[in-house]
Design an enzyme around this catalytic site. Structure first.
Site, PDB file in Angstrom:
ATOM      1  N   LYS A  50       0.845  -1.191  -0.138  1.00  0.00           N
ATOM      2  CA  LYS A  50       0.291  -0.295  -0.099  1.00  0.00           C
ATOM      3  C   LYS A  50       1.311   1.244  -0.238  1.00  0.00           C
ATOM      4  CE  LYS A  50      -0.232  -0.231   5.001  1.00  0.00           C
ATOM      5  NZ  LYS A  50      -1.419   0.185   6.298  1.00  0.00           N
ATOM      6  N   ARG A 148      -9.604   0.498  15.874  1.00  0.00           N
ATOM      7  CA  ARG A 148      -9.385   0.365  14.988  1.00  0.00           C
ATOM      8  C   ARG A 148     -10.676  -0.512  14.111  1.00  0.00           C
ATOM      9  NH1 ARG A 148      -4.147   1.689  11.374  1.00  0.00           N
ATOM     10  NH2 ARG A 148      -4.782  -0.510  10.639  1.00  0.00           N
ATOM     11  N   HIS A 177      -5.261  -7.573  13.100  1.00  0.00           N
ATOM     12  CA  HIS A 177      -3.485  -6.524  14.115  1.00  0.00           C
ATOM     13  C   HIS A 177      -3.691  -5.788  14.845  1.00  0.00           C
ATOM     14  CE1 HIS A 177      -0.911  -3.885  11.223  1.00  0.00           C
ATOM     15  NE2 HIS A 177      -1.639  -2.983  11.495  1.00  0.00           N
ATOM     16  N   ARG A 233       2.017 -11.107   6.747  1.00  0.00           N
ATOM     17  CA  ARG A 233       2.080  -9.438   5.615  1.00  0.00           C
ATOM     18  C   ARG A 233       2.710  -8.414   6.330  1.00  0.00           C
ATOM     19  NH1 ARG A 233      -2.765  -9.884   8.893  1.00  0.00           N
ATOM     20  NH2 ARG A 233      -2.768  -7.783   9.758  1.00  0.00           N
ATOM     21  N   TYR A 277      12.676  31.818   2.041  1.00  0.00           N
ATOM     22  CA  TYR A 277      11.500  32.563   3.275  1.00  0.00           C
ATOM     23  C   TYR A 277      11.457  32.950   4.127  1.00  0.00           C
ATOM     24  CZ  TYR A 277       8.531  30.831  -1.292  1.00  0.00           C
ATOM     25  OH  TYR A 277       7.212  30.539  -1.978  1.00  0.00           O
ATOM     26  N   CYS A 324      11.538  25.177   0.497  1.00  0.00           N
ATOM     27  CA  CYS A 324      10.270  25.461   0.100  1.00  0.00           C
ATOM     28  C   CYS A 324       9.124  24.225  -0.322  1.00  0.00           C
ATOM     29  CB  CYS A 324      10.761  26.640  -0.741  1.00  0.00           C
ATOM     30  SG  CYS A 324      12.214  27.451  -0.462  1.00  0.00           S
ATOM     31  N   ASP A 326       9.181  23.614  -3.186  1.00  0.00           N
ATOM     32  CA  ASP A 326      10.136  22.586  -4.666  1.00  0.00           C
ATOM     33  C   ASP A 326      11.363  22.865  -4.208  1.00  0.00           C
ATOM     34  OD1 ASP A 326       7.671  22.625  -5.658  1.00  0.00           O
ATOM     35  OD2 ASP A 326       8.253  24.472  -6.411  1.00  0.00           O
TER      36      ASP A 326
HETATM   37  C1  LIG Z   1      -3.631  -3.908   7.838  1.00  0.00           C
HETATM   38  C2  LIG Z   1      -1.872  -4.228   8.159  1.00  0.00           C
HETATM   39  N1  LIG Z   1      -1.468  -5.366   7.988  1.00  0.00           N
HETATM   40  C3  LIG Z   1       0.299  -5.012   7.645  1.00  0.00           C
HETATM   41  C4  LIG Z   1       1.155  -4.001   7.984  1.00  0.00           C
HETATM   42  C5  LIG Z   1       2.675  -4.141   7.648  1.00  0.00           C
HETATM   43  O1  LIG Z   1       2.689  -3.781   8.604  1.00  0.00           O
HETATM   44  P1  LIG Z   1       4.350  -3.499   8.846  1.00  0.00           P
HETATM   45  O2  LIG Z   1       4.634  -2.180   7.541  1.00  0.00           O
HETATM   46  O3  LIG Z   1       5.052  -2.815   9.953  1.00  0.00           O
HETATM   47  O4  LIG Z   1       5.151  -5.069   8.221  1.00  0.00           O
HETATM   48  C6  LIG Z   1      -0.105  -2.949   7.730  1.00  0.00           C
HETATM   49  C7  LIG Z   1       0.622  -1.532   7.898  1.00  0.00           C
HETATM   50  O5  LIG Z   1       0.576  -0.364   8.673  1.00  0.00           O
HETATM   51  C8  LIG Z   1      -1.093  -3.146   7.871  1.00  0.00           C
HETATM   52  O6  LIG Z   1      -2.170  -1.985   7.807  1.00  0.00           O
END
Ligand SMILES: Cc1ncc(COP(=O)(O)O)c(C=O)c1O
Length: 384
Positions: A50, A148, A177, A233, A277, A324, A326
């Site tokens: 992601k 969450r 999670h 994950r 700036y 800034c 850029d």
């Molecule tokens: C649902 C979920 N699983 C796994 C991960 C991966 O976490 P990390 O980057 O700490 O390994 C994330 C990242 O935020 C996540 O939101």
């Protein structure tokens, strides 16, 4: 100099860009091997890509990982999943973020797998797929203590046993999670894992078979083998960083991303002259200032004003004045012979010196995730 492989997202002409995020795909492969070393078969990997693979470029990162045998990918949004599908990725893609019912047709059209956080979205999905011959795969997220998104633990079994999960939808995965896998409260993490394990056992006892059980992020992969179940994950560790504040010695991870910018101009200031700036920096001596073509619109935070450092000629040059949109200015008075055309390294090695995303995170009072994700689309990704 290694070959520069064009990115999939930028036209060729941008490879002459003065601001580059160089992505070392052999470091990525190395980090994947580190993840695998920590797992016991038959545990599999869902690579978290992601936020444009934490700023590394999701398309090339995912294609590379797929080529190395990673079978599943996780994104936060449908658009992220669609980008990967459009690039030809055929592997299962899990959309881990929240969804609106109106997004479900796009999800289905691109064969993306949703994470269900609450029954109403499953009902909306079921209504769309009811006439299809095959049930649609879903993963269910249970909130075991993250506070969450997710079903409450006591809602999971009734949901699994509902008609939704027996007809139009097929529960392929159950996930949770961890709130503190990288923190200092192992009891809390163990209690989340235990709650999840109990739910999985309840499901089995009720005759519901769920092929994929997944809990572990990077920190849990390293610190909590009991959280591995049959799928993990990893995100940040694939990119060479760790989130854990304490725990076992850091594994041998390699940073994947180097951020650099070409010096565009050298300014000579008299004592008392100011930079940028609001005149937020005033030279206390005759000074030489290098102007870099990177700013907060590229993800180099304005909070680094008068605080950050970059590398030039293998030495640290302090950021002076306000970053800034850029451009960023650095003081090279103490570094001889810096000229326009030299390469400044903002994240990475130069000679014997190194600046990491952890360093930037410390200067910014944040975490390396935010530093890496912030690197914006204007910065050309170059794959080596
Ligand atoms: C649902 C979920 N699983 C796994 C991960 C991966 O976490 P990390 O980057 O700490 O390994 C994330 C990242 O935020 C996540 O939101």
């Amino acid at each position: 100099m290694p070959d520069r492989i064009p990115t999939n997202t930028l036209p060729l002409s941008t490879h002459a860009s003065p601001t580059i995020a160089a992505i070392d795909l052999s470091a990525l492969a190395h980090n994947l091997a580190v993840v695998r070393r920590h797992l016991t078969a038959p545990c599999n990997i869902l690579a978290v890509v992601k936020a444009d693979a934490y700023g590394h470029g999701a398309v090339t990162i995912s294609q590379t990982l797929a080529g190395l045998g990673v079978a599943r990918f996780g994104v936060a949004t449908i658009q992220e999943g669609v980008t990967l599908r459009d690039a030809g990725l055929q592997a299962p893609i899990l959309v881990m973020g929240a969804l609106l019912p109106a997004q479900l047709p796009d999800l289905l059209a691109h064969k993306l797998t949703p994470v269900i956080h609450e029954p109403s979205i499953a009902e909306a999905l079921a209504a769309l797929v009811r006439s299809r011959p095959d049930p649609s795969p879903i993963h269910i997220k249970v909130d075991t203590g993250m506070g969450r998104l997710g079903l409450a633990p006591e809602a999971v079994l009734p949901f699994l046993q509902s008609p939704l999960c027996k007809g139009p939808l097929r529960v392929e995965g159950l996930m949770t999670h961890l709130a503190d896998a990288d923190g200092g409260d192992p009891d809390y993490t163990e209690s989340q894992i235990a709650r999840f394990r109990a739910l999985a056992a309840q499901a089995t006892a009720a005759g519901v078979s769920i092929p994929l059980l997944h809990v572990a992020n990077s920190a849990a992969i390293l610190r909590y083998p009991s959280s591995h179940f049959n799928l993990v994950r990893p995100g940040i560790m694939l990119y060479g960083y760790q989130s854990a504040l304490r725990g076992p010695a850091a594994p041998d991870l390699r940073h994947v991303l180097t951020l650099s910018a070409t010096v565009m101009q050298i300014k000579h200031l008299a004592s008392g002259q100011s930079v940028g700036y609001n005149r937020a920096y005033r030279a206390s001596r005759p000074s030489r200032i290098a102007v870099l073509p990177i700013g907060y619109a590229d993800g180099y935070s304005r909070a680094l004003s008068n605080r950050g450092h970059v590398l030039l000629k293998g030495r640290q040059a302090p950021v002076v004045g306000r970053v800034c949109m850029d451009m960023t200015m650095v003081d090279v008075t103490d570094i001889p012979d810096v000229t326009a055309g030299d390469e400044a390294v903002l994240i990475g090695w130069q000679g014997e010196a190194q600046i990491t995303a952890d360093d930037l995170a410390r200067w910014l009072d944040t975490i390396p995730y935010e530093v890496l994700c912030a690197i914006g689309p204007r910065v050309a990704r170059v794959y080596r």
